[in-house]
Write a protein that holds these residues in place. Sequence first.
Motif, short mmCIF file in Angstrom:
data_model
loop_
_atom_site.label_atom_id
_atom_site.label_comp_id
_atom_site.label_asym_id
_atom_site.label_seq_id
_atom_site.Cartn_x
_atom_site.Cartn_y
_atom_site.Cartn_z
N GLU A 182 0.82 -1.20 0.00
CA GLU A 182 0.00 0.00 0.00
C GLU A 182 0.86 1.26 0.00
O GLU A 182 0.45 2.30 -0.53
N MET A 183 2.06 1.16 0.58
CA MET A 183 2.96 2.31 0.68
C MET A 183 3.77 2.53 -0.59
O MET A 183 4.51 3.50 -0.69
N ARG A 184 3.63 1.64 -1.57
CA ARG A 184 4.51 1.69 -2.74
C ARG A 184 4.58 3.07 -3.39
O ARG A 184 5.68 3.55 -3.69
N PRO A 185 3.46 3.76 -3.66
CA PRO A 185 3.57 5.09 -4.28
C PRO A 185 4.37 6.07 -3.42
O PRO A 185 5.17 6.85 -3.95
N ARG A 186 4.17 6.02 -2.11
CA ARG A 186 4.90 6.93 -1.22
C ARG A 186 6.38 6.59 -1.18
O ARG A 186 7.24 7.48 -1.13
N ILE A 187 6.72 5.32 -1.22
CA ILE A 187 8.12 4.91 -1.24
C ILE A 187 8.81 5.47 -2.47
O ILE A 187 9.93 5.99 -2.40
N MET A 193 12.39 12.23 -4.23
CA MET A 193 12.72 13.43 -3.47
C MET A 193 14.18 13.41 -3.03
O MET A 193 14.89 14.42 -3.12
N ILE A 194 14.64 12.26 -2.56
CA ILE A 194 16.02 12.14 -2.10
C ILE A 194 17.00 12.33 -3.26
O ILE A 194 18.00 13.03 -3.13
N GLU A 195 16.71 11.72 -4.38
CA GLU A 195 17.60 11.87 -5.54
C GLU A 195 17.60 13.29 -6.06
O GLU A 195 18.65 13.82 -6.45
N LEU A 196 16.44 13.94 -6.06
CA LEU A 196 16.36 15.33 -6.51
C LEU A 196 17.17 16.23 -5.60
O LEU A 196 17.90 17.12 -6.05
#
Length: 204
Positions: A182-187, A193-196
């Motif tokens: 269920e968390m897949r989209p948020r992951i 975000m981290i890569e950006l």
Amino acid sequence: MDFSNVQDRSGYLGGTDAALVGRIGGGLRINLEHYIRLAVAYGDLPGRYLREVPKTEAMEAGHRFEDYFFEEIAPDWTPRVERQHVLRRSLEDLPALIAHADGYDAARGLVLELKFSRYHTADVAERYRWQLQWYYFLGAERVRLVHGSGTLPEDVRIAFRTVEKDAAAQEQLMRGLCRIQEMRPRIREVAEMIELREIENDEK
């Protein structure tokens, strides 16, 4: 993917992640560190984003105990027990689920998990409860803890403990994995975000 010698923990959830999966199934509040581990498991981030786990004397002693047990205590088991056998299970929309069994007797579906610790055997079994239950989740029929203590190789004490399959723990692991699905989209969002942020820092 060949999981026989995984180094960066990318592309899978393994025995060392079993406690995290169990805790997520128990309602754990997910923090950034958890998101990063899951993003690496999905392959959204490379393994370098994980905190490096330094090798300790206890870890080295554990490896020496494995060699000592299979070579000196139970050499006659070698023909039927495969060392570092990889158990696998696939579920939809999840990373590969794997575990490296210290020893595996395929004929009996038996996993041997070796631990070298100064603590009481019952305490060791409880400390590694989720890892031991993870083997059952991946299809093992029997799990046995081989607990070594003392001093290698002069004064080694070995205890055997059969680990029973815990239905409640199995259900909690499944709940944890369902929640991860269920968390897949948020992951994925957190990984992007981290890569950006890293790209922006590099451009400064």
